[in-house]
Design an enzyme around this catalytic site. Structure first.
Site, PDB file in Angstrom:
ATOM      1  N   GLY A  38    -100.853 -42.812  83.388  1.00  0.00           N
ATOM      2  CA  GLY A  38    -101.789 -43.792  83.614  1.00  0.00           C
ATOM      3  C   GLY A  38    -101.925 -45.126  82.651  1.00  0.00           C
ATOM      4  N   PHE A  39    -102.691 -45.723  83.242  1.00  0.00           N
ATOM      5  CA  PHE A  39    -102.961 -47.277  82.515  1.00  0.00           C
ATOM      6  C   PHE A  39    -102.917 -47.216  81.182  1.00  0.00           C
ATOM      7  CE2 PHE A  39    -105.838 -51.089  82.295  1.00  0.00           C
ATOM      8  CZ  PHE A  39    -104.818 -51.889  81.775  1.00  0.00           C
ATOM      9  N   ILE A  40    -103.833 -46.531  80.565  1.00  0.00           N
ATOM     10  CA  ILE A  40    -104.172 -46.538  79.163  1.00  0.00           C
ATOM     11  C   ILE A  40    -103.217 -45.734  78.457  1.00  0.00           C
ATOM     12  CG2 ILE A  40    -105.623 -46.146  77.189  1.00  0.00           C
ATOM     13  CD1 ILE A  40    -108.140 -46.735  79.060  1.00  0.00           C
ATOM     14  N   TYR A  62    -118.947 -39.109  87.887  1.00  0.00           N
ATOM     15  CA  TYR A  62    -117.907 -39.403  86.943  1.00  0.00           C
ATOM     16  C   TYR A  62    -118.477 -39.607  85.480  1.00  0.00           C
ATOM     17  CZ  TYR A  62    -114.847 -42.610  84.076  1.00  0.00           C
ATOM     18  OH  TYR A  62    -114.335 -43.222  83.148  1.00  0.00           O
ATOM     19  N   LYS A  98    -117.706 -36.792  82.384  1.00  0.00           N
ATOM     20  CA  LYS A  98    -117.511 -37.056  81.066  1.00  0.00           C
ATOM     21  C   LYS A  98    -118.571 -36.750  79.954  1.00  0.00           C
ATOM     22  CE  LYS A  98    -113.341 -39.093  81.265  1.00  0.00           C
ATOM     23  NZ  LYS A  98    -112.290 -38.660  80.283  1.00  0.00           N
TER      24      LYS A  98
END
Length: 357
Positions: free
Chosen positions: A12-14, A184, A188
């Site tokens: 993933g991006f992070i 979403y 979380k």
């Protein structure tokens, strides 16, 4: 001293940037990712290929919502991991039938960094079930594995979306997060609560990091900065929800990755914002990208989405005090680097599927 770190969402991006920084520091990184098609898997493979350069990187194509696969992963030695390649990888069967080596002579993880997530406010309305499987059940599976195998440190990637629309800005970590506006954000919130439960019951040291609108090179194509850069570069119209006066606490990916690694320190249980503490108006960001590209901006306006908030803004006092962290990359510099990456990789980046918007 080199450590052994399990990083979920490593493609993933992070997650990929966190892996790179850990590897640069001399650590062993054991990456997990199911390489799903939430956005174009080719970008995930592009990031994985960069991680392949390191001999201290290992990879398993595992879905963290699959409890049996997660437990097998922790039982394994990870001595002979599989690094898939090619366009068929996204269709690979990642079921509990995956075979792992035995535990004998195995690796003991110093920490689990759970950066795997189904992310995106609007997309979560279309399929909330997959968000709960990954973000809630996945977090629970990893925490249970930490309990069983004695891993004492757990980092959870969370989101500023938890703050909703009713809290004053800048957002402080102790404000009310019981009114999420999207599946979403709600998923979380659930992940944060189960992380606290495992800290309370089993003494696992937990750092919850609430990220604020992360952007940068090789960023997610379903997010605004990538979309704006590509549309303006290719002289296509950009879609703006609302009048563009909403503001976001845009945070550069290198700053977020650095803060995530600093969060490996013992804290007991803490929730910490990682943001720029400098929100920017969306219209101003769009104009800045246009100037960097030297191209005119074409706009299409749509009504504001009910799951969107007018502003995000991180109070980062805790990050400064506990982690010794503060952002180092300005929005101007971060946008410049993001535009440069797109132009350098234009043949590839211009073909990526953007997904729903």
């Amino acid at each position: 001293m080199a450590g052994n770190y399990l990083v979920t969402g490593c493609a993933g991006f992070i997650g990929a940037r966190v892996c790179e920084l850990l590897l640069e520091e001399g650590h062993w990184v054991y990456g997990v990712d199911n390489l799903n098609n939430a956005y174009d898997p080719r970008l995930k493979l592009w990031r994985l290929k960069r991680l392949e350069r390191w001999t201290t990187f290992r990879f398993w194509p595992v879905d963290i919502s699959d409890r049996e696969a997660v437990l097998r992963l922790f039982e394994s030695s990870l001595a002979e991991p599989c690094l898939p390649s090619g366009r068929d990888v996204a269709r690979k069967n990642l079921s509990t039938r995956e075979e792992f080596p035995s535990q004998s002579g195995g690796v003991s993880f110093d920490a689990v960094l759970n950066l795997a997530a189904r992310a995106g406010v609007r997309a979560s309305l279309a399929d909330p079930w997959v968000y709960y499987r990954t973000n809630c059940e996945g977090a629970l599976n990893l925490l249970e594995a930490c309990r069983r195998f004695g891993i004492r440190k757990y980092i959870l990637a969370s989101t500023s979306s938890l703050y909703g629309a009713h809290n004053p800005v800048p957002y402080e970590e102790n404000t009310d997060t019981n009114r999420p506006l999207s599946p979403y954000a709600a998923s979380k919130k659930a992940a944060e609560t189960v992380a606290y439960t495992y800290h309370h019951l089993y003494g696992i040291d937990v750092t919850v990091l609430r990220y604020f609108t992360v952007y940068g090179p090789a960023g997610r194509p379903d997010m605004s900065i990538f979309r704006f850069i590509r549309a303006i570069a290719e002289e296509e119209p950009i879609v703006v929800y609302g009048d563009g006066t909403q503001s976001r606490d845009f945070t550069f990916v290198d700053d977020v990755a650095r803060g995530t690694i600093l969060a490996l320190c013992p804290v007991g249980y803490e929730v910490i914002n990682l943001g720029s503490d400098a929100p920017a108006v969306l219209n101003d960001v769009i104009e800045a990208i246009g100037r960097l590209l030297g191209k005119p901006v074409k706009r299409m306006s749509k009504p504001r989405h009910p799951a969107d908030v007018p502003a995000t803004w991180a109070n980062i006092t805790k990050a400064r005090q506990i982690l010794g962290w503060s952002p180092q990359v300005s929005l101007e510099e971060g946008l410049r680097r993001s535009v440069a990456w797109y132009l350098e990789n234009r043949d590839f980046a211009s073909t990526l599927e953007l997904g729903p918007w």
